[in-house]
Design an enzyme around this catalytic site. Structure first.
Site, PDB file in Angstrom:
ATOM      1  N   GLN A  52      -7.451  -0.759  11.221  1.00  0.00           N
ATOM      2  CA  GLN A  52      -7.465  -2.162  10.817  1.00  0.00           C
ATOM      3  C   GLN A  52      -7.039  -3.066  11.973  1.00  0.00           C
ATOM      4  O   GLN A  52      -6.229  -2.655  12.817  1.00  0.00           O
ATOM      5  CB  GLN A  52      -6.528  -2.424   9.626  1.00  0.00           C
ATOM      6  CG  GLN A  52      -7.136  -2.156   8.259  1.00  0.00           C
ATOM      7  CD  GLN A  52      -7.012  -0.701   7.871  1.00  0.00           C
ATOM      8  OE1 GLN A  52      -6.109   0.007   8.330  1.00  0.00           O
ATOM      9  NE2 GLN A  52      -7.927  -0.235   7.020  1.00  0.00           N
ATOM     10  N   CYS A  78      -2.874  -4.313   3.609  1.00  0.00           N
ATOM     11  CA  CYS A  78      -2.786  -3.150   4.493  1.00  0.00           C
ATOM     12  C   CYS A  78      -1.309  -2.827   4.658  1.00  0.00           C
ATOM     13  O   CYS A  78      -0.599  -3.470   5.424  1.00  0.00           O
ATOM     14  CB  CYS A  78      -3.436  -3.442   5.843  1.00  0.00           C
ATOM     15  SG  CYS A  78      -3.438  -1.992   6.931  1.00  0.00           S
ATOM     16  N   ASN A 155      -6.369  -4.393  -2.874  1.00  0.00           N
ATOM     17  CA  ASN A 155      -7.662  -3.787  -2.581  1.00  0.00           C
ATOM     18  C   ASN A 155      -7.877  -2.664  -3.593  1.00  0.00           C
ATOM     19  O   ASN A 155      -6.927  -2.162  -4.190  1.00  0.00           O
ATOM     20  CB  ASN A 155      -7.754  -3.298  -1.125  1.00  0.00           C
ATOM     21  CG  ASN A 155      -6.545  -2.467  -0.713  1.00  0.00           C
ATOM     22  OD1 ASN A 155      -5.690  -2.140  -1.524  1.00  0.00           O
ATOM     23  ND2 ASN A 155      -6.469  -2.121   0.550  1.00  0.00           N
ATOM     24  N   GLU A 206     -10.723   5.525   3.670  1.00  0.00           N
ATOM     25  CA  GLU A 206     -10.521   4.083   3.528  1.00  0.00           C
ATOM     26  C   GLU A 206     -11.849   3.337   3.522  1.00  0.00           C
ATOM     27  O   GLU A 206     -12.726   3.589   4.360  1.00  0.00           O
ATOM     28  CB  GLU A 206      -9.637   3.553   4.661  1.00  0.00           C
ATOM     29  CG  GLU A 206      -8.166   3.839   4.461  1.00  0.00           C
ATOM     30  CD  GLU A 206      -7.298   2.862   5.224  1.00  0.00           C
ATOM     31  OE1 GLU A 206      -7.047   1.762   4.701  1.00  0.00           O
ATOM     32  OE2 GLU A 206      -6.881   3.196   6.338  1.00  0.00           O
ATOM     33  N   ARG A 207     -11.938   2.412   2.612  1.00  0.00           N
ATOM     34  CA  ARG A 207     -13.103   1.527   2.516  1.00  0.00           C
ATOM     35  C   ARG A 207     -13.317   0.787   3.836  1.00  0.00           C
ATOM     36  O   ARG A 207     -12.417   0.169   4.378  1.00  0.00           O
ATOM     37  CB  ARG A 207     -12.843   0.521   1.383  1.00  0.00           C
ATOM     38  CG  ARG A 207     -13.851  -0.564   1.219  1.00  0.00           C
ATOM     39  CD  ARG A 207     -13.423  -1.569   0.155  1.00  0.00           C
ATOM     40  NE  ARG A 207     -12.218  -2.322   0.549  1.00  0.00           N
ATOM     41  CZ  ARG A 207     -11.827  -3.457  -0.033  1.00  0.00           C
ATOM     42  NH1 ARG A 207     -12.513  -3.959  -1.037  1.00  0.00           N
ATOM     43  NH2 ARG A 207     -10.744  -4.067   0.365  1.00  0.00           N
ATOM     44  N   SER A 217      -1.430   1.280   1.415  1.00  0.00           N
ATOM     45  CA  SER A 217      -1.847   0.832   0.086  1.00  0.00           C
ATOM     46  C   SER A 217      -2.357   1.998  -0.750  1.00  0.00           C
ATOM     47  O   SER A 217      -2.143   2.042  -1.969  1.00  0.00           O
ATOM     48  CB  SER A 217      -2.906  -0.270   0.193  1.00  0.00           C
ATOM     49  OG  SER A 217      -4.075   0.204   0.825  1.00  0.00           O
TER      50      SER A 217
END
Length: 277
Positions: A52, A78, A155, A206-207, A217
């Site tokens: 990220q 995040c 998220n 993770e997306r 998360s």
């Protein structure tokens, strides 16, 4: 070769248990962060590479945080990046507590001593409309093979409880579930194995990123899902590929505690920035 700090963009490389980030402090260096810049920076061959990108801005509290995935998409939350930045800001100011704002909402952070940082990731989102899911359903057991649990932490998350987390081919399961029709905004995917009293082995897809060594998360979502299903209590240790986190689901939110690392600081050259235009 001397670098021109008037044009080059400073950044920091940080990680929480191998979940790695590029962090830009935009409080002092005004720079428009675009999805194209985030995607270019996230390229581990032609950019810097990260799971990220986190941008520190001015806000109503001590700072406002904005997050991008490596594919350039935005993420409202995040956890590990929040802990990394909280550690940086506390070291900078000497404060023991912080009030941070994100697109997820207001988050509190605490210095736990010995370089350990704790962040309250807020209350979990348990209703199908909040996560969000495509239509009304019981979020505890989704109508997907394996009956995973859906949780929102700012998220979307989809947690599968399995007998052996190592045996699951997450490179096949992850992208398939990330784009499942039940998740209109895509989802993070976890496989979780209960390994002892209040202890969970978890792996994560993770997306917008893919396989990661850790995810804050996702750890919070998995802890909440395990407690809701009666598999653990509300205070658990999560063992990830990159290390260990403690997650506590309290009355005031989900607290996540663990180590962070500021690896190095650098500058993006003007040539790199110009190549994006």
């Amino acid at each position: 070769m001397a670098q021109d700090s008037r044009t080059n963009l400073p950044f920091m490389k940080m990680h929480g248990l191998g979940n790695d980030f590029v962090v830009v402090d935009a409080r002092a260096h005004d720079m428009a962060i675009t999805p194209a810049l985030a995607q270019a920076l996230g390229d581990r061959h032609r950019g810097v590479g990260f799971d990220q990108l986190a941008v520190i801005g001015n806000g109503a509290g001590d700072a406002h945080l904005t997050f991008y995935n490596s594919d350039g998409s935005l993420s409202a939350a995040c956890g590990n990046a929040t802990r990394c930045i909280a550690r940086y800001l506390m070291d900078e100011s000497g404060a023991k507590t912080l009030h941070l704002t994100t697109d997820r909402g207001d988050l509190a952070a605490r210095d736990m001593g010995d370089g350990i940082t704790s962040v309250n990731m807020g209350h979990p989102q348990l209703d199908w409309t909040e996560i969000p899911l495509a239509h009304e359903m019981d979020t505890l057991e989704l109508p997907i093979d394996g009956t995973p649990t859906a949780t929102g932490m700012g998220n979307p998350h989809c947690t599968f409880f399995v007998d052996d987390a190592e045996a699951v081919d997450l490179t096949e399961l992850g992208p398939r579930i990330e784009h499942h029709p039940l998740y209109p905004q895509r989802t993070n995917v976890q496989v979780a194995q209960i390994t002892g009293p209040d202890r969970i082995r978890m792996r994560v897809w993770e997306r917008g990123v893919g396989l990661t060594l850790a995810s804050g998360s996702s750890s919070c979502a998995t802890a909440v899902a395990a407690a809701r299903r009666g598999l653990t209590g509300r205070d658990v240790v999560i063992d990830l590929d990159g290390g260990q986190l403690r997650v506590e689901w309290r009355d005031d939110g989900v607290w996540m505690t663990g180590a962070t690392m500021h690896v190095f600081s650098g500058e993006l050259t003007q040539a790199f920035l110009d190549s994006l235009t």
